[in-house]
Write an enzyme that holds these catalytic residues in place. Structure first.
Site, PDB file in Angstrom:
ATOM      1  CG  PHE A  13       7.589   2.264  -5.675  1.00  0.00           C
ATOM      2  CD1 PHE A  13       8.499   1.466  -4.988  1.00  0.00           C
ATOM      3  CD2 PHE A  13       7.392   3.562  -5.215  1.00  0.00           C
ATOM      4  CE1 PHE A  13       9.189   1.957  -3.881  1.00  0.00           C
ATOM      5  CE2 PHE A  13       8.084   4.054  -4.126  1.00  0.00           C
ATOM      6  CZ  PHE A  13       8.974   3.246  -3.458  1.00  0.00           C
ATOM      7  CD  GLU A  33       4.962   6.012 -12.572  1.00  0.00           C
ATOM      8  OE1 GLU A  33       3.939   5.401 -12.210  1.00  0.00           O
ATOM      9  OE2 GLU A  33       5.324   7.102 -12.067  1.00  0.00           O
ATOM     10  CB  SER A  45       2.490   9.840  -1.797  1.00  0.00           C
ATOM     11  OG  SER A  45       1.973  10.434  -2.969  1.00  0.00           O
ATOM     12  CB  CYS A  85       2.123   2.399   3.960  1.00  0.00           C
ATOM     13  SG  CYS A  85       1.196   0.872   4.024  1.00  0.00           S
ATOM     14  CD  GLU A 125       5.366   7.843   3.504  1.00  0.00           C
ATOM     15  OE1 GLU A 125       4.787   8.604   2.727  1.00  0.00           O
ATOM     16  OE2 GLU A 125       5.037   6.651   3.689  1.00  0.00           O
TER      17      GLU A 125
HETATM   18  P1  NAD Z   1       2.835   7.809  -5.497  1.00  0.00           P
HETATM   19  O1  NAD Z   1       1.745   8.528  -4.812  1.00  0.00           O
HETATM   20  O2  NAD Z   1       3.953   8.588  -6.057  1.00  0.00           O
HETATM   21  O3  NAD Z   1       2.218   6.959  -6.734  1.00  0.00           O
HETATM   22  C1  NAD Z   1       1.105   6.120  -6.570  1.00  0.00           C
HETATM   23  C2  NAD Z   1       0.390   6.004  -7.907  1.00  0.00           C
HETATM   24  O4  NAD Z   1      -0.073   7.287  -8.311  1.00  0.00           O
HETATM   25  C3  NAD Z   1       1.266   5.467  -9.000  1.00  0.00           C
HETATM   26  O5  NAD Z   1       0.526   4.549  -9.767  1.00  0.00           O
HETATM   27  C4  NAD Z   1       1.627   6.724  -9.807  1.00  0.00           C
HETATM   28  O6  NAD Z   1       1.790   6.457 -11.174  1.00  0.00           O
HETATM   29  C5  NAD Z   1       0.450   7.634  -9.583  1.00  0.00           C
HETATM   30  N1  NAD Z   1       0.804   9.066  -9.535  1.00  0.00           N
HETATM   31  C6  NAD Z   1       1.989   9.609  -9.144  1.00  0.00           C
HETATM   32  N2  NAD Z   1       1.927  10.967  -9.174  1.00  0.00           N
HETATM   33  C7  NAD Z   1       0.678  11.281  -9.586  1.00  0.00           C
HETATM   34  C8  NAD Z   1      -0.006  12.524  -9.812  1.00  0.00           C
HETATM   35  N3  NAD Z   1       0.582  13.704  -9.610  1.00  0.00           N
HETATM   36  N4  NAD Z   1      -1.287  12.470 -10.232  1.00  0.00           N
HETATM   37  C9  NAD Z   1      -1.906  11.297 -10.421  1.00  0.00           C
HETATM   38  N5  NAD Z   1      -1.307  10.087 -10.235  1.00  0.00           N
HETATM   39  C10 NAD Z   1      -0.034  10.073  -9.816  1.00  0.00           C
HETATM   40  O7  NAD Z   1       3.359   6.681  -4.492  1.00  0.00           O
HETATM   41  P2  NAD Z   1       4.596   5.700  -4.684  1.00  0.00           P
HETATM   42  O8  NAD Z   1       5.859   6.488  -4.609  1.00  0.00           O
HETATM   43  O9  NAD Z   1       4.389   4.794  -5.844  1.00  0.00           O
HETATM   44  O10 NAD Z   1       4.430   4.787  -3.366  1.00  0.00           O
HETATM   45  C11 NAD Z   1       4.902   5.182  -2.114  1.00  0.00           C
HETATM   46  C12 NAD Z   1       3.821   5.838  -1.285  1.00  0.00           C
HETATM   47  O11 NAD Z   1       2.702   4.977  -1.187  1.00  0.00           O
HETATM   48  C13 NAD Z   1       4.252   6.113   0.150  1.00  0.00           C
HETATM   49  O12 NAD Z   1       3.796   7.376   0.534  1.00  0.00           O
HETATM   50  C14 NAD Z   1       3.565   5.014   0.944  1.00  0.00           C
HETATM   51  O13 NAD Z   1       3.324   5.319   2.302  1.00  0.00           O
HETATM   52  C15 NAD Z   1       2.303   4.889   0.188  1.00  0.00           C
HETATM   53  N6  NAD Z   1       1.643   3.615   0.441  1.00  0.00           N
HETATM   54  C16 NAD Z   1       0.543   3.634   1.261  1.00  0.00           C
HETATM   55  C17 NAD Z   1      -0.093   2.455   1.575  1.00  0.00           C
HETATM   56  C18 NAD Z   1      -1.271   2.455   2.499  1.00  0.00           C
HETATM   57  O14 NAD Z   1      -1.861   1.418   2.686  1.00  0.00           O
HETATM   58  N7  NAD Z   1      -1.684   3.565   3.077  1.00  0.00           N
HETATM   59  C19 NAD Z   1       0.378   1.239   1.050  1.00  0.00           C
HETATM   60  C20 NAD Z   1       1.482   1.260   0.211  1.00  0.00           C
HETATM   61  C21 NAD Z   1       2.122   2.454  -0.089  1.00  0.00           C
END
Ligand code: NAD
Length: 449
Positions: free
Chosen positions: A114, A141, A191, A246, A340
């Site tokens: 997001f 979403e 994440s 991140c 985090e």
């Molecule tokens: P998230 O992991 O909750 O969601 C990421 C995606 O996975 C979304 O599209 C979501 O719909 C989907 N998702 C969520 N739960 C799931 C599950 N149990 N099974 C399958 N799919 C699932 O992450 P977020 O809250 O949207 O974003 C924040 C996180 O992203 C932070 O941890 C941040 O550090 C990380 N991030 C990392 C980078 C990087 O380059 N390493 C870049 C941007 C964000």
């Protein structure tokens, strides 16, 4: 935004597979023409695209504009791919030549988080498509609107139907992507918890997978650091995009006597005002989680120097705002020091030596970014060589490599090989074809006939 189901995913995969033969056979120089036009559309619509990012994510307009500018830079890089993917050819013995080509994989998927509704999708979309793949993107979403706008602009830029597709939803549709036999590769950004789930599930189905996870980035501040520049960088890094990056600084390791720098950090932090130059966090749950971390650290004996809890912004009382927060005298065993937080919070740990600071940084399971603040080149080099992070900075709070350098961390911040942007991404989005061809060097001119 309706959630897509498995039937919608089947339709998207079918459309992508149907478009793949023509798109992948098109010369790369022709494919990138779409992205020259697309870049102009991003420039034309900069203000409305940024407004959409700000509206759906809650970040400030200037942050949203910077995000669209980064989309433009990522698109520019994709237009340079013809210059970078020229294969190799060599006469390996008399009359025999070997040739190497980068060949598209097929139908690839990109699952995104997001926090950057436009930029993170652009880490993958221009490169994956310009390299000849067809694609299915699954936006978060929580912020699905910017991706939908991207699809409209790609169509306006002349991308053929079926090459780019979107499915919406949460974990159920992500699982369906990992399982789908018509998808050849999956990239994921989010994440660490979910990155592990996606990496395991996609590779279990023998797909190529690159999954970027979360982060806990350390800034090592040495006593010889330039105070005002250091303070400005630390605060910009911890509070930009409300700490939901991140690459955000989340832990600062203060080496030796740096009280004056910590004083300046607090002064800088107090200039960051929620609702003015600090956006909202993504939702109420995030606000509550961040505030819990601060309260828990306080309960465990840390000192809150600047407190961002309990903020409301007049006129936006329903908004989930957290003010900048500086926590001092944090111990490495506290949750706030190791997990985090994903909010505008910096926790300061104090040590006597650079090696102790590096030991704290190295102990983190993450490995996205680390930075050192010093005027001394050899101290800087010492940290560059010992920090356990894929992206290291010197006197920079957010050491994001610019194109053509690639983006990607180490350890629990990335699973899979190659990075997600820049030249390194070519290795992820293509496979190598090695052809060996034998000509008859002795034949007369009419040999072929
Ligand atoms: P998230 O992991 O909750 O969601 C990421 C995606 O996975 C979304 O599209 C979501 O719909 C989907 N998702 C969520 N739960 C799931 C599950 N149990 N099974 C399958 N799919 C699932 O992450 P977020 O809250 O949207 O974003 C924040 C996180 O992203 C932070 O941890 C941040 O550090 C990380 N991030 C990392 C980078 C990087 O380059 N390493 C870049 C941007 C964000």
């Amino acid at each position: 935004m309706p959630c897509s189901d498995r039937n919608d995913l089947d339709d998207a995969v079918e459309a992508a597979r149907a478009a793949f033969p023509a798109w992948s056979r098109m010369p790369v120089k022709e494919r990138v023409q779409v992205f020259f036009r697309y870049k102009r559309l991003l420039e034309r619509d900069m203000d409305t695209l940024a407004a959409l990012v700000s509206e759906e994510n809650g970040k400030t307009m200037s942050e949203a504009i910077a995000e669209i500018e980064k989309c433009i830079e990522l698109t520019e890089f994709a237009t340079s791919l013809p210059q970078l993917i020229g294969g190799e050819i060599l006469e390996v013995s008399k009359g025999v030549e070997c040739r190497l080509d980068h060949v598209p994989l097929g139908v690839v998927a990109s699952i995104v988080p997001f926090n950057f509704p436009a930029m993170v999708p652009h880490w993958t979309i221009p490169n994956a498509l310009a390299l000849g793949n067809c694609m299915i993107v699954k936006p978060s979403e929580k912020v699905p609107l910017s991706c939908a706008r991207t699809a409209l602009l790609l169509r306006e830029a002349g991308l053929p139907d079926g090459v780019f597709n979107i499915v919406n939803g949460d974990s159920a549709i992500v699982e369906a992507i990992c399982d789908h036999p018509g998808i050849d590769a999956v990239s994921f950004v989010g994440s660490t918890k979910v990155a592990k789930i996606v990496y395991r599930r996609a590779t279990q189905h023998l797909k190529r997978c690159l999954a970027l996870g979360g982060a806990k980035n350390h800034l090592l501040v040495l006593p010889d650091a330039q105070p005002s520049m250091t303070a400005a960088n630390v605060v910009a890094s911890m509070s930009g995009c409300a700490g939901q990056r991140c690459m955000a600084a989340s832990a600062m390791v203060a080496v030796g006597p740096v009280d004056d720098i910590i004083g300046q950090i607090c002064e800088e932090a107090r200039k960051i005002i929620p609702g003015q130059n600090l956006g909202a966090v993504i939702d109420r749950t995030a606000k509550e989680r961040i505030e819990r971390y601060i309260t828990e650290a306080e309960r465990q004996g840390a000192r809150i120097l600047v407190d961002g809890r309990g903020y409301t912004v007049p006129g936006k009382e329903g908004g989930s705002y957290v003010g900048p927060t500086v926590i001092d005298h944090v111990r490495p065993d506290m949750a706030v020091a190791s997990e985090e937080i994903f909010g505008p919070v910096i926790c300061i740990m104090r040590v006597d030596t650079l090696d102790e600071a590096l030991a704290i940084e190295n102990a983190s399971p993450y490995g996205n970014a680390a930075s050192v603040f010093t005027q001394n080149g050899s101290y800087a080099r010492y940290v560059i060589e010992r920090a356990s992070a894929g992206m290291v900075g010197v006197n920079i709070g957010v050491p994001v490599p610019r194109e053509p350098f690639s983006f990607g961390g180490w350890n629990d911040s990335k699973f899979g090989v190659c990075d997600i942007t820049g030249k390194s991404s070519i290795g992820f989005w293509t496979k190598l074809r090695k052809s060996t061809v034998k000509w008859n060097p002795e034949a007369g001119i009419n040999w072929m006939t």
